[in-house]
Scaffold this motif. Structure first.
Motif, mmCIF file in Angstrom:
data_model
loop_
_atom_site.group_PDB
_atom_site.id
_atom_site.type_symbol
_atom_site.label_atom_id
_atom_site.label_comp_id
_atom_site.label_asym_id
_atom_site.label_seq_id
_atom_site.Cartn_x
_atom_site.Cartn_y
_atom_site.Cartn_z
ATOM 1 N N PHE A 108 0.872 -1.127 -0.017
ATOM 2 C CA PHE A 108 -0.075 -0.028 -0.127
ATOM 3 C C PHE A 108 0.952 1.153 -0.011
ATOM 4 C CE2 PHE A 108 -2.503 -3.298 1.857
ATOM 5 C CZ PHE A 108 -3.869 -3.381 1.300
ATOM 6 N N PRO A 109 0.999 1.712 -1.050
ATOM 7 C CA PRO A 109 2.117 2.948 -1.276
ATOM 8 C C PRO A 109 1.629 4.023 -0.474
ATOM 9 C CG PRO A 109 0.586 2.793 -3.356
ATOM 10 C CD PRO A 109 0.158 1.856 -2.421
ATOM 11 N N ALA A 110 2.509 5.131 -0.036
ATOM 12 C CA ALA A 110 2.380 6.384 0.599
ATOM 13 C C ALA A 110 1.581 7.238 -0.086
ATOM 14 C CB ALA A 110 3.658 6.660 1.090
ATOM 15 N N LYS A 111 1.831 7.237 -1.198
ATOM 16 C CA LYS A 111 1.090 7.986 -2.225
ATOM 17 C C LYS A 111 0.309 7.551 -3.250
ATOM 18 C CE LYS A 111 3.955 12.299 -1.080
ATOM 19 N NZ LYS A 111 4.642 13.244 -1.521
ATOM 20 N N GLY A 112 -0.808 7.807 -3.711
ATOM 21 C CA GLY A 112 -1.474 7.516 -4.837
ATOM 22 C C GLY A 112 -2.120 6.073 -4.520
ATOM 23 N N SER A 113 -2.856 5.607 -5.487
ATOM 24 C CA SER A 113 -3.777 4.307 -5.274
ATOM 25 C C SER A 113 -2.983 3.068 -5.822
ATOM 26 C CB SER A 113 -4.884 4.311 -6.357
ATOM 27 O OG SER A 113 -4.490 4.335 -7.467
ATOM 28 N N ARG A 114 -3.321 1.846 -5.022
ATOM 29 C CA ARG A 114 -2.593 0.795 -5.321
ATOM 30 C C ARG A 114 -2.748 0.186 -6.744
ATOM 31 N NH1 ARG A 114 -4.929 -4.081 -4.411
ATOM 32 N NH2 ARG A 114 -6.656 -2.998 -3.316
ATOM 33 N N LYS A 115 -1.845 -0.299 -7.469
ATOM 34 C CA LYS A 115 -1.521 -0.817 -8.596
ATOM 35 C C LYS A 115 -1.558 -2.102 -8.592
ATOM 36 C CE LYS A 115 0.667 3.494 -9.857
ATOM 37 N NZ LYS A 115 0.535 4.183 -8.842
ATOM 38 N N LYS A 116 -1.581 -2.583 -10.045
ATOM 39 C CA LYS A 116 -1.583 -4.250 -10.080
ATOM 40 C C LYS A 116 -0.382 -4.608 -9.527
ATOM 41 C CE LYS A 116 -1.598 -7.514 -13.952
ATOM 42 N NZ LYS A 116 -1.874 -7.952 -15.610
ATOM 43 N N HIS A 117 0.833 -4.196 -9.669
ATOM 44 C CA HIS A 117 2.268 -4.727 -9.505
ATOM 45 C C HIS A 117 2.379 -4.736 -7.939
ATOM 46 C CE1 HIS A 117 3.538 -5.414 -13.597
ATOM 47 N NE2 HIS A 117 3.038 -4.185 -13.789
ATOM 48 N N ASP A 118 1.319 -4.053 -7.224
ATOM 49 C CA ASP A 118 1.556 -3.902 -5.824
ATOM 50 C C ASP A 118 1.356 -5.322 -5.296
ATOM 51 O OD1 ASP A 118 2.656 -1.443 -5.567
ATOM 52 O OD2 ASP A 118 0.815 -0.388 -5.849
ATOM 53 N N GLN A 119 0.613 -6.267 -5.874
ATOM 54 C CA GLN A 119 0.703 -7.591 -5.308
ATOM 55 C C GLN A 119 1.794 -8.458 -5.701
ATOM 56 O OE1 GLN A 119 -3.152 -9.483 -6.458
ATOM 57 N NE2 GLN A 119 -2.563 -11.328 -5.386
ATOM 58 N N MET A 120 2.345 -9.280 -4.780
ATOM 59 C CA MET A 120 3.310 -10.082 -4.884
ATOM 60 C C MET A 120 2.916 -11.253 -5.388
ATOM 61 S SD MET A 120 6.091 -11.581 -2.104
ATOM 62 C CE MET A 120 7.494 -12.712 -2.738
ATOM 63 N N ASP A 121 3.737 -11.699 -6.430
ATOM 64 C CA ASP A 121 3.445 -13.161 -7.259
ATOM 65 C C ASP A 121 4.080 -14.061 -6.734
ATOM 66 O OD1 ASP A 121 2.751 -14.959 -9.056
ATOM 67 O OD2 ASP A 121 3.290 -13.886 -10.925
ATOM 68 N N PHE A 122 3.524 -14.833 -5.866
ATOM 69 C CA PHE A 122 4.303 -16.045 -5.149
ATOM 70 C C PHE A 122 4.713 -17.132 -6.308
ATOM 71 C CE2 PHE A 122 1.979 -14.669 -1.105
ATOM 72 C CZ PHE A 122 3.039 -14.437 -0.490
ATOM 73 N N GLN A 123 3.896 -17.128 -7.247
ATOM 74 C CA GLN A 123 4.050 -18.291 -8.256
ATOM 75 C C GLN A 123 5.385 -18.071 -9.063
ATOM 76 O OE1 GLN A 123 2.508 -20.946 -9.007
ATOM 77 N NE2 GLN A 123 0.799 -20.948 -7.421
ATOM 78 N N ARG A 124 5.817 -16.811 -9.349
ATOM 79 C CA ARG A 124 6.926 -16.389 -10.101
ATOM 80 C C ARG A 124 7.921 -16.339 -8.962
ATOM 81 N NH1 ARG A 124 8.788 -11.611 -11.674
ATOM 82 N NH2 ARG A 124 7.204 -10.443 -10.777
ATOM 83 N N MET A 125 7.833 -15.432 -8.008
ATOM 84 C CA MET A 125 8.852 -15.120 -7.182
ATOM 85 C C MET A 125 9.465 -16.093 -5.992
ATOM 86 S SD MET A 125 7.736 -11.073 -6.831
ATOM 87 C CE MET A 125 9.625 -10.569 -6.154
ATOM 88 N N GLY A 126 8.219 -16.876 -5.438
ATOM 89 C CA GLY A 126 8.532 -17.798 -4.318
ATOM 90 C C GLY A 126 8.227 -17.227 -3.115
ATOM 91 N N ILE A 127 8.176 -17.941 -2.015
ATOM 92 C CA ILE A 127 7.651 -17.529 -0.759
ATOM 93 C C ILE A 127 8.888 -17.065 0.229
ATOM 94 C CG2 ILE A 127 5.454 -18.633 -1.184
ATOM 95 C CD1 ILE A 127 6.392 -20.586 1.031
#
Length: 301
Positions: A108-127
């Motif tokens: 959740f960024p300090a300024k502006g609204s949340r964007k698509k890339h603000d969700q972490m992709d576990f399938q691609r990046m891992g946990i």
């Protein structure tokens, strides 16, 4: 709530614990409402045993390591705060975010609204914590060096094993011909290979459950359906399948190089070929059950 009071409260909570537990009120005050000059990294999870989320606990542990590493090096930065929302404590927050799965990490960024890339992709990046640190760096430009707590279990086990081996060698100091036996060393090497190929090290790091039971149907699963997780029973199954395929290849090799009669060699060919075909097909079926949509199979679906 004024911004200065928000930051002061967050710093006080950070002093006590790396992760901030968000209920509905804290969610509204510190994440959803303005003003805010800090970023929030929030994990939505379900740690309750009744929810039966096997991946939530290892993901939470890695998230905690990341948050603790941030607190150690960036205590007074006041730029990023790490928090969790547990489904059992705040289901209303899950409804507001339209979440029906866990775990999920949002920025959740300090300024502006949340964007698509603000969700972490576990399938691609891992946990793991390092992957989460990379996600935080990409979204906030805050680079966190992951500091893991020391684990003394492995050195102790290795030391005991070395002492055991040295003790056995001392007891058999007058009969050490087995050290020159190629079959002996070949079996040891195969055991090590099977252990690593089946995922024993992953089990040691993550600590997964032995099996998984569906709370609705009461069905027990020995193979996990996700590519990001595995069960202890699944590790043993894969180990046995790899070992049996290897045995089949060894029998085929012995049938060619053996000096026995032709009938015995023919039996070795049939048995070895049968082991390879059947158990490789089973191994491929396990692979297909975890990688949904994989198009190839042999004898079994």
């Amino acid at each position: 709530m004024p911004l200065e009071e928000k930051v002061k409260n967050l710093q006080d909570m950070l002093m006590k614990r790396p992760l901030i537990n968000l209920n509905v009120d804290k969610w509204k005050n510190y994440v959803k409402s303005a003003p805010r000059n800090y970023s929030m990294i929030v994990m939505f999870t379900a740690l309750s045993v009744g929810v039966n989320c096997p991946i939530c606990k290892p993901a939470y542990d890695e998230f905690y390591i990341l948050a603790n590493s941030y607190r150690y090096a960036h205590m007074n930065t006041k730029a990023v705060y790490f928090a969790i929302v547990d489904y059992e404590e705040a289901p209303q927050v899950f409804q507001q975010m339209n979440l029906n799965t866990a775990p999920v990490i949002y920025h959740f960024p300090a300024k502006g609204s949340r964007k698509k890339h603000d969700q972490m992709d576990f399938q691609r990046m891992g946990i793991d914590a390092d992957a989460m640190a990379k996600f935080v760096a990409d979204r906030t430009e805050v680079h966190i060096r992951v500091l893991r707590p020391p684990n003394y279990a492995a050195p102790v086990v290795v030391s005991l094993l070395v002492m055991l081996v040295l003790g056995l060698l001392y007891m058999r100091r007058n009969n050490l011909e087995f050290l020159y036996n190629r079959t002996f060393w070949g079996i040891i090497c195969l055991c090590i290979v099977f252990a690593f190929m089946s995922g024993q090290m992953w089990n040691h790091i993550r600590g997964p459950p032995f099996v998984m039971t569906n709370p609705q149907t009461r069905e027990t699963s020995f193979i996990h359906g996700s590519t990001q997780f595995q069960l202890v029973a699944e590790t043993y199954i894969v180990l046995v399948l790899y070992a049996t395929v290897t045995l089949g290849v060894i029998l085929l090799n012995e049938s060619v190089e053996g000096k026995g009669d032709s009938g015995k060699r023919r039996v070795l060919v049939y048995v070895g070929l049968g082991l390879v075909v059947v158990f490789f097909s089973l191994l491929l079926s396990v692979f297909r059950s975890k990688y949904q949509g994989y198009p190839y199979h042999f004898l079994f679906n």
